[in-house]
Motif scaffolding. Structure first.
Motif, PDB file in Angstrom:
ATOM      1  N   GLY A  71     -27.085-106.286 -22.894  1.00  0.00           N
ATOM      2  CA  GLY A  71     -27.198-106.249 -21.257  1.00  0.00           C
ATOM      3  C   GLY A  71     -25.328-106.404 -20.566  1.00  0.00           C
ATOM      4  N   MET A  72     -24.947-107.358 -21.016  1.00  0.00           N
ATOM      5  CA  MET A  72     -23.153-107.787 -20.665  1.00  0.00           C
ATOM      6  C   MET A  72     -22.770-106.276 -20.747  1.00  0.00           C
ATOM      7  N   GLY A  73     -22.886-105.425 -21.852  1.00  0.00           N
ATOM      8  CA  GLY A  73     -22.077-104.329 -21.974  1.00  0.00           C
ATOM      9  C   GLY A  73     -21.181-104.035 -23.155  1.00  0.00           C
ATOM     10  N   ARG A  91     -35.296-103.572 -16.575  1.00  0.00           N
ATOM     11  CA  ARG A  91     -34.200-102.694 -18.185  1.00  0.00           C
ATOM     12  C   ARG A  91     -33.895-101.003 -17.774  1.00  0.00           C
ATOM     13  N   ASN A 119     -30.026-100.908 -16.037  1.00  0.00           N
ATOM     14  CA  ASN A 119     -29.067-101.538 -16.264  1.00  0.00           C
ATOM     15  C   ASN A 119     -29.339-100.313 -18.131  1.00  0.00           C
ATOM     16  N   ARG A 173     -23.216-101.250 -17.610  1.00  0.00           N
ATOM     17  CA  ARG A 173     -23.805-102.355 -17.601  1.00  0.00           C
ATOM     18  C   ARG A 173     -22.742-103.812 -17.367  1.00  0.00           C
ATOM     19  N   ARG A 174     -21.123-103.225 -17.149  1.00  0.00           N
ATOM     20  CA  ARG A 174     -20.475-104.407 -17.178  1.00  0.00           C
ATOM     21  C   ARG A 174     -20.429-104.459 -16.037  1.00  0.00           C
ATOM     22  N   ILE A 206     -22.482-104.297 -14.082  1.00  0.00           N
ATOM     23  CA  ILE A 206     -24.161-105.161 -13.230  1.00  0.00           C
ATOM     24  C   ILE A 206     -24.084-105.832 -14.098  1.00  0.00           C
ATOM     25  N   TYR A 222     -26.146-109.661 -14.699  1.00  0.00           N
ATOM     26  CA  TYR A 222     -27.653-109.308 -16.327  1.00  0.00           C
ATOM     27  C   TYR A 222     -28.409-110.734 -16.528  1.00  0.00           C
ATOM     28  N   ILE A 255     -31.698-113.429 -17.569  1.00  0.00           N
ATOM     29  CA  ILE A 255     -32.893-113.434 -18.546  1.00  0.00           C
ATOM     30  C   ILE A 255     -33.457-114.319 -18.434  1.00  0.00           C
ATOM     31  N   THR A 277     -32.461-118.112 -20.734  1.00  0.00           N
ATOM     32  CA  THR A 277     -30.917-117.532 -20.804  1.00  0.00           C
ATOM     33  C   THR A 277     -29.816-116.251 -21.671  1.00  0.00           C
ATOM     34  N   ARG A 300     -22.484-116.378 -15.562  1.00  0.00           N
ATOM     35  CA  ARG A 300     -22.479-115.225 -16.170  1.00  0.00           C
ATOM     36  C   ARG A 300     -22.923-114.028 -15.549  1.00  0.00           C
TER      37      ARG A 300
END
Lengths: 385, 313
Positions: free
Chosen positions: A291-293, B45, B48, B74-75, B77, B79, B81, B84, B148
């Motif tokens: 999800g961080m890419g 989900r 992204n 994704r970078r 956006i 994210y 959860i 964590t 983060r």
């Protein structure tokens, strides 16, 4: 209120056992030559009363030190280290007292009392080290000190039966060390690489898991001697029909079947640990990495592998220790290694020759255990405690 | 701006998200609410591309998401959860720096960004930067998780039940924190929760989902006033809907401006307190009116029980 003893009860029990074995069992023995069975010597006659009473006194002090402060633990640690250091020296002293230099075949044997004391002192050391926060540097100092004392006392210990056996075989000993390490290293190295690839494949293809672990577990159930023996026939056949294999010195006996069998035994612990290590990395952590890419490669190299590493190293540790032990058996099919001395000693009913094979195997296993445990700790995620 | 146009998601024969259309404007705090398995997390989900959508189109600022490289997308956006997903082998600092590193920021900029975010989330740099996730409490870990998610300065923040595993007190303080942060940074936030109170508190718009479809989307106030179906009504707490509505109105907006002082020792309200709090105090202390104070503690008005019953402005 329950009254509690002001002393460490574990140490107390160990010391009582040590005292009982010291005074009840032979500390060492004298053999006029290699064939004649030795005459056992009690602690008193082996070392004389001054040494025997100091030994007894130190043990009693160690057990009776009240456990109030960490300083007391430090004293106990010092006493136990001192007791370990005196072990080789006491043998030297025993030789000085009982072995006549004029008799070149006379030899000193190590008695049951000595071994039991060594074992119990080891337990005491573990017990104390668990309670005391000892800096890693100090542990190293203790080990170096013990090593130094052993090396210093070596010239004294020449009449020791073990040393006599070593001296007549020092060439073979070096050869045995080399082939033992080569077999273990080869088996562990090969199974690490192939185990890793296999674990990755199992991770990707869940359908293959059951059958793969089934086969590996089945191999594990074959007695090692049987597997070594079973490999003789097919390898002899292959070797007889292939000049290349003959050139590589691959035959029905020797290093080839030994290495194959060792690898077969090593695969299960290696694949199992590597697979579980990679599989158990939390799905949430992996998903957030995605999800961080992070690219799939980055997820594997930066997250999955580092988190799996301690358990993978644990697998290498188990495999290495298992291989060190199994290699001893491989001596039976002519693969060399320390097992050679064990089986020779069994054949000649020479206890000291058996020890010459068994002791290095124990030392190797302990070293491997310490090294890989430390390595696994080093890679544990985050800060412990 | 995020647009979902006739989007569906199927897993084999099961349809998780069924032909939904939704437009989320920039700067909106959009909360997806629904019971478990209603497709709200799946919807999140897909934005992204952690899950590919089966049908329809998803656009971010007018661009189709499948035309953007998935890692680059994704970078851009953030994210966060519920669990964590912090990397246990990395310190707080290293965890926060993940996306900036992936974006190739220079070290000095990353360091400045970490300090800025830790300050924003009320985690003193000296105390927390070097800690590992195992040394953090649940609330602290989730703050780091939010930091983060914000690290790469994304325009969009996706949050999947981020406060679901926290105790009520920590959850509330983090909700307040998030509102405070949002008032400073104005991101487009898509937030998934099953807790309607949380949705009412945070959202500028609530999207109620059931069985993969959008049942209703509206502002919290409108949703409370005009629930579209019995399902939405039951999510809103059925008979307790009035209290939830009261939770959205502030005492300061309903009070009577007056100079009549009420005895200072009795119970009092802050102007920012909801009238739900006012009602609770009145029930507890058996009184019909309460003084309303400003932040300095000066009385600025009085709230009477009768005023609570007047229709909302």
């Amino acid at each position: 209120m329950k009254s509690t003893l002001p002393v460490n009860r574990v140490l107390l029990v160990l010391v009582l056992l040590a005292l009982a074995s010291l005074w009840g069992l032979d500390y060492a023995s004298v053999q006029p030559n290699r064939i004649v069975p030795g005459a056992g010597q009690s602690l008193m006659s082996a070392l004389g009363w001054p040494w025997a009473s100091v030994l007894t006194l130190l043990l009693v002090i160690c057990a009776c030190t009240p456990v109030r402060s960490s300083r007391a633990l430090l004293y106990q640690l010092m006493i136990v280290v001192l007791l370990i250091l005196q072990l080789p020296l006491s043998l030297g002293w025993f030789i000085e007292r009982h072995i006549d230099p004029a008799l070149p075949y006379a030899r000193a044997g190590i008695g049951a009392g000595f071994w039991v004391l060594l074992f119990l002192l080891g337990l005491m050391l573990i017990e104390i080290k668990q309670r005391i926060r000892l800096h890693a540097g100090w542990s190293l100092v203790i080990w170096l000190l013990i090593l130094a004392v052993i090396l210093i006392s070596v010239p004294w210990l020449e009449p020791l039966a073990l040393m006599r056996e070593y001296q007549t075989r020092s060439q073979q000993f070096a050869q045995a060390l080399r082939s033992h390490l080569a077999l273990v290293g080869g088996a562990v190295g090969f199974s690490l690489v192939s185990g890793f690839i296999l674990a990755l494949l199992l991770n990707r293809y869940p359908a293959a898991r059951k059958s793969c672990f089934g086969v590996l577990s089945f191999i594990q159930t074959i007695p090692s001697l049987a597997l070594f023996g079973l490999l003789i026939a097919p390898l002899s056949y292959l070797s007889a029909n292939s000049p290349l294999l003959q050139q590589l010195n691959v035959r029905g006996i020797g290093w080839a079947p030994a290495l194959l069998a060792l690898i077969a035994y090593s695969l299960l612990p290696m694949v199992r640990n590597t697979f579980i290590a990679l599989h158990e990395v939390s799905a949430d952590v992996l998903e957030s990495a995605r999800g961080m890419g992070m690219s799939p490669r980055q997820v594997f190299m930066q997250v999955r592998l580092p988190l799996a590493l301690p358990i993978i190293i644990e697998g290498v540790r188990i495999t290495t220790i298992q291989a060190i032990g199994l290699t001893a058996v491989a001596a039976l099919i002519g693969a060399g290694g320390f097992g050679t001395f064990i089986f020779q000693g069994l054949g000649q009913a020479a206890m000291d020759l058996i020890l010459l094979g068994a002791l290095p195997i124990i030392v190797l296993a302990l070293l491997a255990d310490a090294f890989f445990s430390a390595a696994a700790d080093r890679f544990k995620p985050g800060v412990k405690g | 701006m995020i647009e979902l146009i006739n989007v569906s998601k199927r897993f084999g024969d099961a349809t998780a998200v069924d032909d939904i259309s939704l437009t989320i404007e920039s700067g909106e705090f959009c909360v997806l609410v629904g019971t478990s398995g209603c497709g709200k997390s799946t919807t999140l989900r897909m934005i992204n591309r952690l899950l590919p959508h089966s049908d329809g189109r998803i656009r971010i600022d007018g661009e189709e998401i499948y035309q953007i490289d998935e890692q680059k997308l994704r970078r851009r956006i953030g994210y966060a959860i519920q669990s964590t997903g912090l990397f246990p082998h990395w310190s707080v600092e290293r965890n926060i720096s993940v996306v900036p590193r992936l974006l190739g920021w220079p070290a000095a900029k990353i360091d400045a960004r970490i300090r800025e975010l830790l300050a924003l989330l009320d985690l003193p740099y000296e105390e927390f930067a070097g800690k590992f996730p195992s040394q953090l409490s649940g609330g602290q870990a989730q703050r780091v998780g939010v930091a983060r998610a914000l690290a790469g300065d994304p325009d969009i923040l996706l949050m999947d039940e981020p406060f679901g595993a926290l105790d009520p007190i920590t959850r509330e303080s983090l909700q307040n924190e998030l509102l405070r942060i949002q008032s400073q940074i104005h991101k487009t936030i898509v937030f998934v929760t099953h807790d309607m109170d949380e949705a009412l508190k945070l959202a500028t718009r609530i999207v109620v989902m059931d069985k993969g479809k959008i049942v209703q989307q509206d502002t919290p106030q409108q949703l409370l006033r005009h629930p579209a179906s019995e399902f939405v009504e039951s999510l809103l707490g059925g008979q307790e809907r009035g209290l939830k509505q009261a939770g959205l109105l502030r005492s300061g907006d309903l009070m009577q401006l007056t100079d009549d002082m009420i005895d200072g020792d009795g119970p009092s309200l802050q102007a920012t307190d909801s009238i739900r709090v006012a009602l609770s105090l009145m029930l507890t202390h058996h009184c019909r009116s309460l003084p309303v104070l400003d932040q300095q503690g000066n009385q600025i008005g009085v709230l009477h029980l009768d005023q609570l019953l007047e229709p909302a402005p």
